[in-house]
Design a protein around this motif. Sequence first.
Motif, PDB file in Angstrom:
ATOM      1  N   LEU A  91     -12.766   8.333  -7.224  1.00 29.89           N
ATOM      2  CA  LEU A  91     -12.665   7.030  -7.650  1.00 29.89           C
ATOM      3  C   LEU A  91     -14.027   6.371  -7.745  1.00 29.89           C
ATOM      4  CD1 LEU A  91      -9.285   6.076  -5.907  1.00 29.89           C
ATOM      5  CD2 LEU A  91      -9.571   6.715  -8.152  1.00 29.89           C
TER       6      LEU A  91
ATOM      7  N   GLU B  70      -6.649  11.156  -3.858  1.00 31.53           N
ATOM      8  CA  GLU B  70      -7.479   9.913  -3.527  1.00 31.53           C
ATOM      9  C   GLU B  70      -7.078   8.357  -3.589  1.00 31.53           C
ATOM     10  OE1 GLU B  70     -11.821   8.447  -4.565  1.00 31.53           O
ATOM     11  OE2 GLU B  70     -11.713  10.458  -3.644  1.00 31.53           O
ATOM     12  N   LEU B  71      -5.994   8.213  -4.404  1.00 32.93           N
ATOM     13  CA  LEU B  71      -5.697   7.171  -4.557  1.00 32.93           C
ATOM     14  C   LEU B  71      -4.340   7.038  -3.436  1.00 32.93           C
ATOM     15  CD1 LEU B  71      -5.071   6.233  -8.420  1.00 32.93           C
ATOM     16  CD2 LEU B  71      -6.088   4.760  -6.815  1.00 32.93           C
ATOM     17  N   THR B  72      -3.639   7.986  -3.491  1.00 34.02           N
ATOM     18  CA  THR B  72      -2.584   8.160  -2.448  1.00 34.02           C
ATOM     19  C   THR B  72      -3.022   8.150  -0.982  1.00 34.02           C
ATOM     20  OG1 THR B  72      -1.317   9.240  -4.040  1.00 34.02           O
ATOM     21  CG2 THR B  72      -0.539   9.391  -1.811  1.00 34.02           C
TER      22      THR B  72
ATOM     23  N   VAL C  32       2.033   6.200  -7.037  1.00 37.11           N
ATOM     24  CA  VAL C  32       1.229   7.086  -7.927  1.00 37.11           C
ATOM     25  C   VAL C  32       1.545   8.485  -7.510  1.00 37.11           C
ATOM     26  CG1 VAL C  32      -1.041   8.070  -7.315  1.00 37.11           C
ATOM     27  CG2 VAL C  32      -0.721   5.715  -7.556  1.00 37.11           C
TER      28      VAL C  32
ATOM     29  N   GLY D  16       1.120   3.986  -3.076  1.00 32.45           N
ATOM     30  CA  GLY D  16       0.771   5.363  -2.888  1.00 32.45           C
ATOM     31  C   GLY D  16       1.996   6.015  -3.292  1.00 32.45           C
TER      32      GLY D  16
ATOM     33  N   SER E 162      -4.577   4.596  -0.040  1.00 31.41           N
ATOM     34  CA  SER E 162      -3.571   3.353  -0.008  1.00 31.41           C
ATOM     35  C   SER E 162      -2.658   3.620   1.192  1.00 31.41           C
ATOM     36  CB  SER E 162      -2.674   3.335  -1.336  1.00 31.41           C
ATOM     37  OG  SER E 162      -2.051   4.587  -1.544  1.00 31.41           O
TER      38      SER E 162
ATOM     39  N   CYS F 250       0.808  -1.152   0.125  1.00 32.67           N
ATOM     40  CA  CYS F 250       0.098  -0.024  -0.024  1.00 32.67           C
ATOM     41  C   CYS F 250       0.774   1.103  -0.041  1.00 32.67           C
ATOM     42  CB  CYS F 250      -0.869   0.157   1.263  1.00 32.67           C
ATOM     43  SG  CYS F 250      -2.225  -1.219   1.169  1.00 32.67           S
TER      44      CYS F 250
END
Length: 158
Positions: free
Chosen positions: A121, A44-46, A24, A21, A49, A17
């Motif tokens: 997302l 948001e992904l970072t 990304v 992060g 994660s 994870c």
Amino acid sequence: MTGTWIERGFLAAAGLCFLFGTGVTVVDVALRAVAGTNVPGAIELTSLSIGLGALLSMPVCYAKRAHVTAKLLSEVSPNRFAWPLGMVGTAASILFAAMLAWIMAHNALDKWGSPETTADLGVPIPYAVGLIAVVLLSCAAAALIGFRAALWVGRARR
């Protein structure tokens, strides 16, 4: 690497994870510099994660009793204070982990069936909150394992 396969699994997932992060973020910054574009939902992904990575490492910390502690009295007289204060800290960890798990499980049940999703997302909020509740429940179980290990240490000292 020491520990059980469960501990290694939690730590490997947490590490993945964190790497995801970080990756990304690096790709997003590189795309902005080179192509003038970005990774959709990068923030948001970072955030998701890295937050999940931190949560996944918590059960191992509870089981190994490796969380942050203040060693005031136990440093003054280790033979007298280390074990009793360690037991109080471990009991507090169980209570804290159980309270967090209960709060998130209650929140997950309240959100279940809701159409809410994350902003960028579209991750369903009920699933995200449910995953957090499961991880926090594993923290409570790990705190109990840490308590049992502390009891064994106490028995060995006597």
